[in-house]
Design an enzyme around this catalytic site. Structure first.
Site, PDB file in Angstrom:
ATOM      1  N   CYS A 182       3.090  -7.296   1.649  1.00  0.00           N
ATOM      2  CA  CYS A 182       2.054  -6.658   2.450  1.00  0.00           C
ATOM      3  C   CYS A 182       1.362  -7.730   3.285  1.00  0.00           C
ATOM      4  O   CYS A 182       0.774  -8.665   2.720  1.00  0.00           O
ATOM      5  CB  CYS A 182       1.060  -5.985   1.503  1.00  0.00           C
ATOM      6  SG  CYS A 182      -0.377  -5.311   2.344  1.00  0.00           S
ATOM      7  N   GLY A 202      -4.934  -1.663   5.733  1.00  0.00           N
ATOM      8  CA  GLY A 202      -5.222  -2.491   6.911  1.00  0.00           C
ATOM      9  C   GLY A 202      -6.535  -2.268   7.616  1.00  0.00           C
ATOM     10  O   GLY A 202      -6.841  -2.967   8.583  1.00  0.00           O
ATOM     11  N   CYS A 211       3.170  -6.737   9.689  1.00  0.00           N
ATOM     12  CA  CYS A 211       2.922  -5.667   8.712  1.00  0.00           C
ATOM     13  C   CYS A 211       4.284  -5.211   8.224  1.00  0.00           C
ATOM     14  O   CYS A 211       5.184  -4.951   9.035  1.00  0.00           O
ATOM     15  CB  CYS A 211       2.181  -4.508   9.370  1.00  0.00           C
ATOM     16  SG  CYS A 211       2.119  -3.025   8.330  1.00  0.00           S
ATOM     17  N   SER A 243       0.822  -1.210   0.000  1.00  0.00           N
ATOM     18  CA  SER A 243       0.000   0.000   0.000  1.00  0.00           C
ATOM     19  C   SER A 243       0.858   1.263   0.000  1.00  0.00           C
ATOM     20  O   SER A 243       0.375   2.336  -0.332  1.00  0.00           O
ATOM     21  CB  SER A 243      -0.877   0.004   1.253  1.00  0.00           C
ATOM     22  OG  SER A 243      -0.041   0.005   2.399  1.00  0.00           O
ATOM     23  N   HIS A 257       5.261  -2.510   7.134  1.00  0.00           N
ATOM     24  CA  HIS A 257       5.671  -1.162   7.553  1.00  0.00           C
ATOM     25  C   HIS A 257       6.507  -1.201   8.843  1.00  0.00           C
ATOM     26  O   HIS A 257       7.295  -0.299   9.096  1.00  0.00           O
ATOM     27  CB  HIS A 257       4.439  -0.279   7.822  1.00  0.00           C
ATOM     28  CG  HIS A 257       3.849   0.351   6.593  1.00  0.00           C
ATOM     29  ND1 HIS A 257       3.203  -0.368   5.624  1.00  0.00           N
ATOM     30  CD2 HIS A 257       3.812   1.655   6.190  1.00  0.00           C
ATOM     31  CE1 HIS A 257       2.782   0.469   4.675  1.00  0.00           C
ATOM     32  NE2 HIS A 257       3.141   1.699   5.002  1.00  0.00           N
TER      33      HIS A 257
HETATM   34  N1  DGL Z   1       2.346  -2.792   4.781  1.00  0.00           N
HETATM   35  C1  DGL Z   1       1.070  -3.393   4.746  1.00  0.00           C
HETATM   36  C2  DGL Z   1       0.990  -4.616   5.591  1.00  0.00           C
HETATM   37  O1  DGL Z   1       1.982  -5.303   5.627  1.00  0.00           O
HETATM   38  C3  DGL Z   1      -0.139  -2.496   4.688  1.00  0.00           C
HETATM   39  C4  DGL Z   1      -0.354  -1.503   5.768  1.00  0.00           C
HETATM   40  C5  DGL Z   1      -1.589  -0.681   5.486  1.00  0.00           C
HETATM   41  O2  DGL Z   1      -1.701  -0.133   4.405  1.00  0.00           O
HETATM   42  O3  DGL Z   1      -2.463  -0.623   6.365  1.00  0.00           O
HETATM   43  O4  DGL Z   1       0.015  -4.966   6.170  1.00  0.00           O
END
Ligand code: DGL
Length: 269
Positions: free
Chosen positions: A73, A43, A186, A11, A188
């Site tokens: 992701c 998410g 996640c 994302s 991120h």
């Molecule tokens: N980086 C993503 C994940 O691993 C998405 C985070 C998001 O857009 O909420 O879940």
């Protein structure tokens, strides 16, 4: 086939945790990265919406001739299966299986924590798969939606006051449960892994979903005998909005020598 690029999507900046490892692990491979920043965060979206977004992301990458796609992701990996992707014509790797296998190897006390987005935690994908591996594993999980926003906005320095406090709040029940392994479910979250490690303590092993997926890519390329043999000559980053914001976080995270200059694209292009 060998010379076609690898497609990586997320994302936003989270999938860079996978791309960063791919840059090192498979040094010949060309990479096309897509951050769907127009529609971040994923998410908090429904399964139906996530399925639609995934189909759009995969189509975008396939139009650019990729030979393999990584859903870097946790949210997509937890909520959309390859069979739900209508036009998928290349191998598709998600973060779940490689992450689970790294966590199972790491744990000694069989207490594993999972943090991810609300959609990932709600799906129960990590918990279910961990228990399939070993029914004695005990899990505790927490959805951490604010962390995605903080990372996207660049609140990522180790001493960032806000991010430290938000992390403390989310991690408190997991720490109290006595886990020795924590899945960063996640992609991120590895961007702020130093903050998370400081709070959890050095004895807790962090499992990075981005790194785990990158290792899986390396194995699959070898297994399918589709590794590129000549040196890399292309790394492209596409985003669906706000390229400057993406570049700022990307260049801090990717570090020296990586000058990400994201191209603004329409997901339907
Ligand atoms: N980086 C993503 C994940 O691993 C998405 C985070 C998001 O857009 O909420 O879940």
């Amino acid at each position: 086939m060998r010379d076609r690029p690898i497609g990586v999507f997320d994302s936003g900046v989270g999938g860079l945790t996978c791309a960063k490892e791919l840059l090192k692990l498979v040094p010949n491979e060309n990479i096309i990265y897509l951050g769907d920043t127009e529609r971040v965060p994923y998410g908090i979206k429904s399964k139906e919406t996530l399925c639609q977004y995934t189909n759009d992301d995969v189509d975008f990458l396939q139009r650019r001739g990729v030979k393999l796609i990584v859903a870097a992701c946790g949210t997509v990996s937890s909520n959309v299966s390859a069979s739900q992707i209508t036009n998928l014509s290349v191998p598709f790797i998600d973060v779940i299986a490689p992450t689970i296998s790294a966590a199972v190897k790491a744990t000694k006390n069989k207490r594993i924590g999972i943090i991810g987005t609300p959609a990932t935690i709600k799906s129960g994908s990590f918990n279910t798969r961990l228990k399939m591996f070993d029914k004695d594993i005990q899990t505790i999980s927490n959805g951490c939606p604010q962390l995605v926003t903080l990372v996207q906005e660049g609140y990522i320095e180790e001493d960032n006051f806000i991010t430290n406090n938000v992390c403390k709040e989310y991690l408190a029940p997991i720490k109290a449960f006595g886990v020795d392994t924590l899945i960063l479910g996640c992609t991120h979250f590895p961007i702020i892994s130093k903050i998370i490690q400081n709070i959890m303590g050095e004895d807790v092993t962090l499992i990075d979903a981005g790194y785990s997926a990158a290792m899986e890519v390396k194995n699959v390329l070898r297994k399918l005998d589709i590794e590129r043999l000549s040196p890399r000559d292309k790394v492209e980053y596409y985003v669906t909005s706000q390229p400057e914001e993406f570049n700022r976080v990307a260049n801090i995270f990717l570090g020296e020598g990586c000058d990400a200059k994201a191209i603004l694209a329409d997901i339907k292009d």
